[in-house]
Design a protein around this motif. Sequence first.
Motif, PDB file in Angstrom:
ATOM      1  N   UNK A  74      10.877  50.792  25.321  1.00  0.00           N
ATOM      2  CA  UNK A  74      11.340  51.972  26.066  1.00  0.00           C
ATOM      3  C   UNK A  74      10.366  53.118  25.869  1.00  0.00           C
ATOM      4  N   UNK A  75       9.919  53.311  24.632  1.00  0.00           N
ATOM      5  CA  UNK A  75       8.998  54.408  24.332  1.00  0.00           C
ATOM      6  C   UNK A  75       7.643  54.205  25.009  1.00  0.00           C
ATOM      7  N   UNK A  76       7.160  52.965  25.023  1.00  0.00           N
ATOM      8  CA  UNK A  76       5.854  52.693  25.604  1.00  0.00           C
ATOM      9  C   UNK A  76       5.866  52.738  27.130  1.00  0.00           C
ATOM     10  N   UNK A  77       6.903  52.176  27.733  1.00  0.00           N
ATOM     11  CA  UNK A  77       6.931  52.055  29.190  1.00  0.00           C
ATOM     12  C   UNK A  77       7.649  53.200  29.889  1.00  0.00           C
ATOM     13  N   UNK A  78       8.380  54.021  29.112  1.00  0.00           N
ATOM     14  CA  UNK A  78       9.106  55.156  29.687  1.00  0.00           C
ATOM     15  C   UNK A  78      10.085  54.721  30.775  1.00  0.00           C
ATOM     16  N   UNK A  79      10.827  53.647  30.497  1.00  0.00           N
ATOM     17  CA  UNK A  79      11.869  53.173  31.410  1.00  0.00           C
ATOM     18  C   UNK A  79      13.171  53.089  30.626  1.00  0.00           C
TER      19      UNK A  79
END
Length: 240
Positions: free
Chosen positions: A130-135
Motif C-alpha cells: 500500500x505504501x509503495x503503490x499508493x493504492x
Amino acid sequence: MPGGRLTSEDRRQIAAGLADGLGYAEIGRRLGRPASTVMREVTRNGGPDGYGATRAHEATRHRARRHKQAEPAAAPVPDGGGGRDPHTVQDLTESWAAVLVRQGVPRVAAGVMACLYVTDSGALTAADLVQRLRVSPASISNAVTFLEQQGLLRRERTPGVRRERYVIDDGIWVRTLLVTMQTNDALAAEAKRAAGILGAATPAGARFESSAGLLLMVNDSLRQGMEQWRRSLAESSDGG
C-alpha cells in the motif's frame, strides 16, 4: 528538455513515431530519452493504439493538478541494502510494471509483482505494498488473489507475527512456462485431431497440422531451455 517533463512537442513526436510503427527505443532515441520513459507515457495514456498527443498532455496536466490537491506522496521506500538510490529503484519498479501491463497483467497486480521482484527478500506485507503503490488495501488484496491464482506468488505467515507476507521467487517463471507448455500440448492435440477430421491434404486440415507442429516445436525448445537453465543453476551452486 531531455530528462525533464515531457512537453506537448515531445508527445506529438511520440504519437508520430507510434503512427510510423516505431518501437519505444527508437522513439526514445529521437527524443533523447530512455525507452522506459516513452513506454510509461504511452501505457498511461491509452496504449500504442489509443495514444493521442493532445489528450495525453491534458490528462497529464489534470493528474498533476489532482496530485497537488492531494496529500504529498510518500518518499520512495528503500529496500534496506545495497547502497541503491530509492528513486532509481522506484523508476525501475515502474518500468518493470509497465512491461508486465503490456503483457496483459492488471495494473495493480503488475505493480505488486514489480515491487516484490525488485526487493532482495522477495517478500512484502500488504501494508508495504500500500505504501509503495499508493493504492487501497482492497486493491492490494484483489491483486494478490489474482497473482496467487496464477501461481505467481504465495502467502507466508511467520509464527508469532499477525501480518502475512506475500512472497515471490525465482520459480515463478518455471511455473508460468509449465502452464504455457500444458496449454500448447492441449492445443496441439486438438489441432492434430482437427487435421485428421478435415483431412491433412485440405487447406483447412493443413493449417491445423502446421499449427500443431509449431506448438510442439515451441514446447521442445522450452523444455530444452528449462533443462539448460537447471543445469546452469546446479553448476553455479556446485561452484559456490
